[in-house]
Design a protein around this motif. Structure first.
Motif, mmCIF file in Angstrom:
data_model
loop_
_atom_site.group_PDB
_atom_site.id
_atom_site.type_symbol
_atom_site.label_atom_id
_atom_site.label_comp_id
_atom_site.label_asym_id
_atom_site.label_seq_id
_atom_site.Cartn_x
_atom_site.Cartn_y
_atom_site.Cartn_z
ATOM 1 N N VAL A 153 0.825 -1.211 0.000
ATOM 2 C CA VAL A 153 0.000 0.000 0.000
ATOM 3 C C VAL A 153 0.864 1.268 0.000
ATOM 4 O O VAL A 153 0.680 2.162 -0.843
ATOM 5 C CB VAL A 153 -0.971 -0.012 1.206
ATOM 6 N N LEU A 154 1.814 1.366 0.921
ATOM 7 C CA LEU A 154 2.614 2.599 0.997
ATOM 8 C C LEU A 154 3.473 2.848 -0.245
ATOM 9 O O LEU A 154 3.649 4.011 -0.627
ATOM 10 C CB LEU A 154 3.475 2.612 2.259
ATOM 11 N N PRO A 155 4.034 1.813 -0.915
ATOM 12 C CA PRO A 155 4.757 2.098 -2.157
ATOM 13 C C PRO A 155 3.882 2.711 -3.250
ATOM 14 O O PRO A 155 4.404 3.310 -4.186
ATOM 15 C CB PRO A 155 5.286 0.718 -2.575
ATOM 16 N N ARG A 156 2.561 2.595 -3.126
ATOM 17 C CA ARG A 156 1.645 3.194 -4.109
ATOM 18 C C ARG A 156 1.192 4.608 -3.708
ATOM 19 O O ARG A 156 0.530 5.289 -4.501
ATOM 20 C CB ARG A 156 0.416 2.295 -4.305
ATOM 21 N N LEU A 157 1.540 5.046 -2.487
ATOM 22 C CA LEU A 157 1.121 6.365 -2.014
ATOM 23 C C LEU A 157 2.013 7.448 -2.609
ATOM 24 O O LEU A 157 3.221 7.447 -2.414
ATOM 25 C CB LEU A 157 1.182 6.410 -0.485
ATOM 26 N N LYS A 158 1.414 8.394 -3.319
ATOM 27 C CA LYS A 158 2.176 9.497 -3.914
ATOM 28 C C LYS A 158 2.244 10.697 -2.968
ATOM 29 O O LYS A 158 3.188 11.479 -3.015
ATOM 30 C CB LYS A 158 1.542 9.901 -5.252
ATOM 31 N N THR A 159 1.239 10.862 -2.099
ATOM 32 C CA THR A 159 1.240 11.945 -1.117
ATOM 33 C C THR A 159 2.350 11.706 -0.092
ATOM 34 O O THR A 159 2.626 10.559 0.273
ATOM 35 C CB THR A 159 -0.120 12.004 -0.403
ATOM 36 N N ASP A 160 2.982 12.774 0.354
ATOM 37 C CA ASP A 160 4.034 12.689 1.374
ATOM 38 C C ASP A 160 3.451 12.073 2.652
ATOM 39 O O ASP A 160 2.538 12.634 3.256
ATOM 40 C CB ASP A 160 4.568 14.105 1.647
ATOM 41 N N LEU A 161 3.988 10.924 3.061
ATOM 42 C CA LEU A 161 3.459 10.230 4.242
ATOM 43 C C LEU A 161 3.588 11.082 5.502
ATOM 44 O O LEU A 161 2.704 11.057 6.372
ATOM 45 C CB LEU A 161 4.170 8.885 4.434
ATOM 46 N N PHE A 162 4.661 11.854 5.610
ATOM 47 C CA PHE A 162 4.834 12.714 6.781
ATOM 48 C C PHE A 162 3.688 13.720 6.870
ATOM 49 O O PHE A 162 3.153 13.973 7.956
ATOM 50 C CB PHE A 162 6.181 13.438 6.724
ATOM 51 N N ASP A 163 3.274 14.274 5.723
ATOM 52 C CA ASP A 163 2.151 15.221 5.703
ATOM 53 C C ASP A 163 0.861 14.549 6.181
ATOM 54 O O ASP A 163 0.063 15.152 6.907
ATOM 55 C CB ASP A 163 1.940 15.776 4.289
ATOM 56 N N VAL A 164 0.670 13.294 5.766
ATOM 57 C CA VAL A 164 -0.540 12.558 6.170
ATOM 58 C C VAL A 164 -0.529 12.319 7.680
ATOM 59 O O VAL A 164 -1.531 12.531 8.370
ATOM 60 C CB VAL A 164 -0.653 11.215 5.418
ATOM 61 N N PHE A 165 0.613 11.883 8.188
ATOM 62 C CA PHE A 165 0.728 11.646 9.628
ATOM 63 C C PHE A 165 0.445 12.918 10.427
ATOM 64 O O PHE A 165 -0.325 12.901 11.396
ATOM 65 C CB PHE A 165 2.139 11.141 9.970
ATOM 66 N N MET A 166 1.053 14.018 10.025
ATOM 67 C CA MET A 166 0.889 15.268 10.771
ATOM 68 C C MET A 166 -0.544 15.792 10.677
ATOM 69 O O MET A 166 -1.098 16.290 11.673
ATOM 70 C CB MET A 166 1.879 16.317 10.273
ATOM 71 N N ALA A 167 -1.157 15.677 9.513
ATOM 72 C CA ALA A 167 -2.549 16.127 9.359
ATOM 73 C C ALA A 167 -3.473 15.310 10.262
ATOM 74 O O ALA A 167 -4.413 15.845 10.865
ATOM 75 C CB ALA A 167 -2.984 15.997 7.898
ATOM 76 N N THR A 168 -3.201 14.017 10.372
ATOM 77 C CA THR A 168 -4.012 13.151 11.229
ATOM 78 C C THR A 168 -3.829 13.524 12.694
ATOM 79 O O THR A 168 -4.804 13.685 13.445
ATOM 80 C CB THR A 168 -3.619 11.670 11.018
ATOM 81 N N LEU B 297 -5.678 12.261 -0.684
ATOM 82 C CA LEU B 297 -4.564 11.357 -0.956
ATOM 83 C C LEU B 297 -4.436 11.069 -2.442
ATOM 84 O O LEU B 297 -5.440 10.907 -3.139
ATOM 85 C CB LEU B 297 -4.752 10.038 -0.201
ATOM 86 N N GLU B 298 -3.188 11.000 -2.917
ATOM 87 C CA GLU B 298 -2.922 10.624 -4.302
ATOM 88 C C GLU B 298 -2.248 9.264 -4.330
ATOM 89 O O GLU B 298 -1.351 8.987 -3.530
ATOM 90 C CB GLU B 298 -1.988 11.647 -4.967
ATOM 91 N N TRP B 299 -2.662 8.434 -5.305
ATOM 92 C CA TRP B 299 -2.152 7.073 -5.402
ATOM 93 C C TRP B 299 -1.622 6.774 -6.790
ATOM 94 O O TRP B 299 -2.158 7.244 -7.781
ATOM 95 C CB TRP B 299 -3.250 6.063 -5.053
ATOM 96 N N SER B 300 -0.583 5.978 -6.860
ATOM 97 C CA SER B 300 -0.029 5.526 -8.141
ATOM 98 C C SER B 300 -0.943 4.471 -8.764
ATOM 99 O O SER B 300 -1.591 3.686 -8.059
ATOM 100 C CB SER B 300 1.362 4.921 -7.899
ATOM 101 N N ASP B 301 -0.982 4.449 -10.086
ATOM 102 C CA ASP B 301 -1.743 3.417 -10.793
ATOM 103 C C ASP B 301 -0.977 2.102 -10.868
ATOM 104 O O ASP B 301 -1.516 1.088 -11.312
ATOM 105 C CB ASP B 301 -2.073 3.883 -12.222
ATOM 106 N N GLU B 302 0.296 2.122 -10.450
ATOM 107 C CA GLU B 302 1.100 0.903 -10.504
ATOM 108 C C GLU B 302 0.549 -0.169 -9.564
ATOM 109 O O GLU B 302 -0.067 0.135 -8.546
ATOM 110 C CB GLU B 302 2.550 1.206 -10.106
ATOM 111 N N ALA B 303 0.802 -1.414 -9.937
ATOM 112 C CA ALA B 303 0.463 -2.537 -9.071
ATOM 113 C C ALA B 303 1.656 -2.882 -8.201
ATOM 114 O O ALA B 303 2.805 -2.595 -8.554
ATOM 115 C CB ALA B 303 0.065 -3.746 -9.923
ATOM 116 N N ALA B 304 1.389 -3.501 -7.059
ATOM 117 C CA ALA B 304 2.458 -3.940 -6.153
ATOM 118 C C ALA B 304 2.137 -5.344 -5.655
ATOM 119 O O ALA B 304 0.988 -5.647 -5.317
ATOM 120 C CB ALA B 304 2.597 -2.979 -4.976
#
Length: 426
Positions: free
Chosen positions: A296-311, A321-328
């Motif tokens: 899941v996290l390798p597909r996250l395009k949004t800065d994870l630190f920003d997500v943590f702090m906003a939460t 949140l922005e996500w990659s179209d790539e599969a993992a």
């Protein structure tokens, strides 16, 4: 910004890996970490439940954000302790972590707020539980109430298996106090799917769905484990099903916790069964899943630190949140014998020869200048690609390169997605 990640597994390695990409993060510490985490963060010898030491370290090192990974310290009150010491901390407080810490609490919560789940009853007396069991038929599910490292659930195919599981939990105390109460619930049929979400009170920001593989052997055979591999997306699950799960399960659960005076702030993980009657809840967890995090996290395009702090700061509703179209696809390499007994201290070779894949460490340690086995699930190998097939090929190619005595891994991770694609083409 200076970040402290608490934990030692593949989930925490993935979190550190994602935080390392943030231009806002200048220093990462991990307590206690593992051999792979040590290559990208400063590991400190503090156990996850040594709260006094964690707080002291966080204050002395001017930590701007702490992130608590595993369920045990969350349920024991790690976030409460760190917050009391003045440290901003990502994760649910103890009174909200109960959504994973007690299956009886969570089943009662779902009944009260009409969140779809399997029919059930809970018991604190063995004789009563056994009588209820005899009034029903197999297959049936037996669950220890408390935390049991993902191993407190038995899906019993026969009544004999169900009786033995109940006896092991309540009489034999196989999981200690976690088995003081049990939940007995109906067996649900369908395909499993995991949806994790960042949650800030009533604000829910779902992550991309994934599918885990719990049993240790190919074809979903053998005992359950902490997870033998995952993939994301889950292309054979229609978006309408994902949306239904979010609207009928995740959002109502977040609201229910607020109504109960236990507002949830962190990652809420819904383990789902997609039945012919729609999504139903198997379980809730109060943290990132492992190994779901590794896809899941390798597909996250949004800065994870920003997500943590906003939460943490109650601003999650401002963030999309922005996500990659790539599969993992993540393939877990495990010690021979896992989830039973296994050897430790065996050298691991080939880690530096891996190409076109990400290696996340879990049960590894450094000894005499080399990486050795130190747990059951050792490594998560994540491949990325335009399709599930491409990502899967990269993960398995890398898995072949890495060697250690007794290496075990499933050969059919993400096969369900490939089979479904073939059926759609016919």
């Amino acid at each position: 910004m200076r970040v402290l990640v608490v934990g030692r597994g593949g989930r925490e390695h993935t979190i550190v890996w994602a935080l390392k990409k943030s231009p806002k993060v200048s220093e990462i510490y991990c307590a206690p970490g593992n051999a792979g985490i040590a290559e990208m963060a400063d590991c400190v010898s503090i156990e996850e439940t040594q709260f006094e030491e964690l707080c002291r370290f966080a204050k002395e090192n001017k930590i701007d954000l702490a992130v608590v990974g595993p369920e045990d310290p969350l349920f024991a009150g790690a976030v409460d302790a760190l917050e009391a010491a003045g440290i901003k901390t990502f994760g649910p407080r103890k009174n909200a972590a109960i959504i994973e810490g007690s299956k009886v609490f969570t089943k009662d919560l779902m009944k009260k707020y009409q969140i779809p789940t399997a029919a059930y009853e809970s018991f604190d007396r063995y004789d009563d539980a056994l009588a209820y069991l005899h009034a029903h038929q197999a297959p049936i599910v037996i669950k220890a109430d408390g935390l049991a490292a993902g191993k407190g659930v038995t899906v019993a195919a026969t009544m004999e298996e169900a009786e033995q599981a109940l006896k092991d939990i309540m009489v034999g105390k196989a999981f200690g106090e976690a088995g003081n109460q049990v939940v007995i619930e109906e067996y649900l049929q369908g395909q499993e799917m995991s949806i994790l979400a960042f949650v800030d009170g009533e604000t829910v920001r779902p992550m991309v769905p994934s599918q885990d593989h719990k049993p240790v052997f190919d074809g979903d055979k053998g005992p359950n484990t902490g997870g033998m591999g995952t993939y994301s997306p889950v292309p054979h699950m229609p978006q309408s099903i994902v949306d239904e799960a979010i609207e009928t399960i995740l959002i109502p659960a977040a609201k229910a916790m607020c109504c109960e005076g236990r507002p949830f702030r962190g990652v809420l993980y819904a383990g789902l069964m997609i039945t012919e009657n729609g999504p139903k809840t198997i379980e809730f967890n109060c943290r990132f899943g492992d190994p779901e995090t590794q896809v899941v996290l390798p597909r996250l395009k949004t800065d994870l630190f920003d997500v943590f702090m906003a939460t943490v700061e109650g601003r999650l509703e401002e963030l999309e949140l922005e996500w990659s179209d790539e599969a993992a696809v993540c393939v877990v390499l495990a010690s021979g014998g896992y989830p039973g007994s296994y050897k430790k201290g065996l050298p691991i070779s080939g880690l530096n020869d891996v190409q076109n894949a990400i290696v996340f460490h879990a049960g590894t340690a450094a000894k005499d200048g080399q990486i050795v086995t130190a747990g059951g699930r050792l490594l998560g190998i994540t491949g990325m690609g335009a399709t599930i097939e491409e990502a899967r090929a990269k993960a398995y190619a890398a898995a072949e390169v890495i060697q250690f005595e007794g290496k075990h891994y499933r050969k059919d991770i993400a096969q369900k997605a490939l089979d479904a694609a073939k059926q759609n083409q016919q």
